[in-house]
Design a protein around this motif. Sequence first.
Motif, mmCIF file in Angstrom:
data_model
loop_
_atom_site.group_PDB
_atom_site.id
_atom_site.type_symbol
_atom_site.label_atom_id
_atom_site.label_comp_id
_atom_site.label_asym_id
_atom_site.label_seq_id
_atom_site.Cartn_x
_atom_site.Cartn_y
_atom_site.Cartn_z
ATOM 1 N N PRO A 23 -2.685 87.951 82.881
ATOM 2 C CA PRO A 23 -4.036 87.379 82.361
ATOM 3 C C PRO A 23 -3.553 86.070 81.527
ATOM 4 O O PRO A 23 -4.317 85.151 81.201
ATOM 5 C CB PRO A 23 -4.456 88.679 81.248
ATOM 6 N N VAL A 24 -2.356 85.950 80.871
ATOM 7 C CA VAL A 24 -1.874 84.920 80.442
ATOM 8 C C VAL A 24 -1.900 83.645 81.544
ATOM 9 O O VAL A 24 -2.307 82.583 81.051
ATOM 10 C CB VAL A 24 -0.254 85.085 79.875
ATOM 11 N N SER A 25 -1.318 84.091 82.392
ATOM 12 C CA SER A 25 -1.361 82.642 83.829
ATOM 13 C C SER A 25 -2.917 82.451 83.900
ATOM 14 O O SER A 25 -3.135 81.256 84.203
ATOM 15 C CB SER A 25 -0.897 83.395 85.066
ATOM 16 N N ASP A 26 -3.866 83.441 83.977
ATOM 17 C CA ASP A 26 -5.179 83.109 84.206
ATOM 18 C C ASP A 26 -5.828 82.272 83.025
ATOM 19 O O ASP A 26 -6.432 81.308 83.304
ATOM 20 C CB ASP A 26 -5.958 84.439 83.975
ATOM 21 N N ARG A 27 -5.614 82.673 81.880
ATOM 22 C CA ARG A 27 -6.171 81.788 80.790
ATOM 23 C C ARG A 27 -5.637 80.535 80.624
ATOM 24 O O ARG A 27 -6.249 79.631 79.982
ATOM 25 C CB ARG A 27 -6.206 82.466 79.470
ATOM 26 N N LEU A 28 -4.268 80.305 81.325
ATOM 27 C CA LEU A 28 -3.846 79.040 81.244
ATOM 28 C C LEU A 28 -4.070 78.145 82.316
ATOM 29 O O LEU A 28 -3.665 77.088 82.402
ATOM 30 C CB LEU A 28 -2.497 79.099 81.259
ATOM 31 N N GLY A 29 -5.030 78.835 83.206
ATOM 32 C CA GLY A 29 -5.266 77.904 84.423
ATOM 33 C C GLY A 29 -4.478 77.942 85.454
ATOM 34 O O GLY A 29 -4.687 77.115 86.470
ATOM 35 N N ILE A 30 -3.392 78.795 85.373
ATOM 36 C CA ILE A 30 -2.133 78.619 86.430
ATOM 37 C C ILE A 30 -2.872 79.329 87.829
ATOM 38 O O ILE A 30 -2.522 78.946 89.197
ATOM 39 C CB ILE A 30 -1.079 79.305 85.846
ATOM 40 N N LEU A 31 -3.677 80.414 87.693
ATOM 41 C CA LEU A 31 -3.930 81.060 88.809
ATOM 42 C C LEU A 31 -5.397 80.367 89.719
ATOM 43 O O LEU A 31 -5.823 80.829 90.525
ATOM 44 C CB LEU A 31 -4.624 82.561 88.417
ATOM 45 N N GLY A 32 -5.750 79.304 89.092
ATOM 46 C CA GLY A 32 -6.960 78.526 89.794
ATOM 47 C C GLY A 32 -7.970 78.708 88.740
ATOM 48 O O GLY A 32 -8.132 79.173 87.772
ATOM 49 N N PRO A 33 -9.414 78.064 89.331
ATOM 50 C CA PRO A 33 -10.569 78.052 88.479
ATOM 51 C C PRO A 33 -11.365 79.260 88.480
ATOM 52 O O PRO A 33 -10.906 79.980 89.367
ATOM 53 C CB PRO A 33 -11.085 76.902 89.334
ATOM 54 N N LYS A 34 -11.963 79.492 87.457
ATOM 55 C CA LYS A 34 -12.831 80.759 87.386
ATOM 56 C C LYS A 34 -13.647 81.024 88.557
ATOM 57 O O LYS A 34 -14.189 79.888 89.107
ATOM 58 C CB LYS A 34 -13.753 80.666 86.214
ATOM 59 N N GLY A 35 -13.610 82.152 89.140
ATOM 60 C CA GLY A 35 -14.423 82.650 90.303
ATOM 61 C C GLY A 35 -13.615 82.441 91.386
ATOM 62 O O GLY A 35 -14.109 82.901 92.595
ATOM 63 N N THR A 36 -12.467 82.140 91.738
ATOM 64 C CA THR A 36 -11.789 81.850 92.834
ATOM 65 C C THR A 36 -11.046 82.976 92.877
ATOM 66 O O THR A 36 -10.055 83.562 91.971
ATOM 67 C CB THR A 36 -10.972 80.590 92.890
ATOM 68 N N GLY A 37 -10.640 83.932 93.935
ATOM 69 C CA GLY A 37 -10.122 85.061 93.970
ATOM 70 C C GLY A 37 -10.500 85.936 92.704
ATOM 71 O O GLY A 37 -11.433 86.314 92.675
ATOM 72 N N ASN A 38 -9.390 86.439 92.170
ATOM 73 C CA ASN A 38 -9.617 87.282 91.095
ATOM 74 C C ASN A 38 -9.284 86.681 89.558
ATOM 75 O O ASN A 38 -9.020 87.213 88.644
ATOM 76 C CB ASN A 38 -8.689 88.677 91.042
ATOM 77 N N VAL A 39 -9.803 85.487 89.493
ATOM 78 C CA VAL A 39 -9.541 84.699 88.322
ATOM 79 C C VAL A 39 -10.858 84.978 87.575
ATOM 80 O O VAL A 39 -11.960 84.941 87.841
ATOM 81 C CB VAL A 39 -9.568 83.093 88.591
ATOM 82 N N GLU A 40 -10.397 85.375 86.233
ATOM 83 C CA GLU A 40 -11.592 86.053 85.174
ATOM 84 C C GLU A 40 -12.001 84.662 84.453
ATOM 85 O O GLU A 40 -12.904 84.739 84.104
ATOM 86 C CB GLU A 40 -11.140 87.131 84.629
ATOM 87 N N TRP A 41 -10.819 83.795 83.853
ATOM 88 C CA TRP A 41 -11.421 82.891 82.821
ATOM 89 C C TRP A 41 -10.912 81.340 83.448
ATOM 90 O O TRP A 41 -11.893 80.512 83.591
ATOM 91 C CB TRP A 41 -10.596 83.105 81.817
ATOM 92 N N GLY A 42 -9.769 81.309 84.325
ATOM 93 C CA GLY A 42 -9.418 80.003 84.829
ATOM 94 C C GLY A 42 -9.052 78.969 83.802
ATOM 95 O O GLY A 42 -8.257 77.643 84.279
ATOM 96 N N ASN A 43 -9.382 78.757 82.547
ATOM 97 C CA ASN A 43 -8.640 78.044 81.465
ATOM 98 C C ASN A 43 -8.844 78.793 80.087
ATOM 99 O O ASN A 43 -9.635 79.858 80.055
ATOM 100 C CB ASN A 43 -9.860 76.747 81.727
ATOM 101 N N TRP A 44 -8.514 77.907 79.219
ATOM 102 C CA TRP A 44 -8.427 78.250 77.858
ATOM 103 C C TRP A 44 -9.873 78.562 77.270
ATOM 104 O O TRP A 44 -9.996 79.390 76.516
ATOM 105 C CB TRP A 44 -7.632 77.247 77.138
ATOM 106 N N GLN A 45 -10.652 77.510 77.549
ATOM 107 C CA GLN A 45 -11.946 77.439 76.796
ATOM 108 C C GLN A 45 -12.752 78.898 77.361
ATOM 109 O O GLN A 45 -13.494 79.360 76.528
ATOM 110 C CB GLN A 45 -12.837 76.336 77.327
ATOM 111 N N ASN A 46 -12.741 79.182 78.648
ATOM 112 C CA ASN A 46 -13.436 80.380 79.212
ATOM 113 C C ASN A 46 -12.818 81.422 78.704
ATOM 114 O O ASN A 46 -13.722 82.656 78.161
ATOM 115 C CB ASN A 46 -13.467 80.410 80.468
ATOM 116 N N PHE A 47 -11.452 81.509 78.258
ATOM 117 C CA PHE A 47 -11.005 82.882 77.552
ATOM 118 C C PHE A 47 -11.614 82.668 76.077
ATOM 119 O O PHE A 47 -11.700 83.908 75.692
ATOM 120 C CB PHE A 47 -9.442 82.666 77.616
ATOM 121 N N ILE A 48 -11.191 81.749 75.573
ATOM 122 C CA ILE A 48 -11.802 81.771 74.017
ATOM 123 C C ILE A 48 -13.271 82.108 73.941
ATOM 124 O O ILE A 48 -13.716 82.890 72.961
ATOM 125 C CB ILE A 48 -11.560 80.542 73.399
#
Length: 148
Positions: A23-48
């Motif tokens: 999840p740390v990687s997800d919220r920092l955008g390392i796993l890709g943009p939101k909606g791709t694969g199992n990415v929940e947030w895709g960036n810090w703003q979505n996480f917040i």
Amino acid sequence: MKDPLKIPQLLLRCALGITFLTPVSDRLGILGPKGTGNVEWGNWQNFINYTSTLMPLFDRPVVNILGGIATVTELIIAILLIIGYRTRNASAAASLITLTFIVFMVLSVGIQKPINYGVFTATTAGFLLARVPNYEWSIDRLLAKKSG
């Protein structure tokens, strides 16, 4: 006497560490943009944005700070668990932070989200790992051997 927890504790350490690292990687955008694969947030703003729904009593700047603290804490816990350093403390910290997540999630969005995200499992795994007597294949073990 042979240690029956030798391999299970290693696997649990790594699994729990990855559980925090992903999840740390997800919220920092390392796993890709939101909606791709199992990415929940895709960036810090979505996480917040999501975190704000879990903490409706706090203003946005406070949520941003708390999200940052949680992210740094999760990253440290993940690294400590994977390398096996201060494993007992890292495991207890993992349980405490995920227990905090459970409380906020249940109070704000209900019980289904923490079940879906495996937060109850992570909490229990941390408590169990904190009770393991020896951490084979770890820095803790190397330091224990060194000190006698």
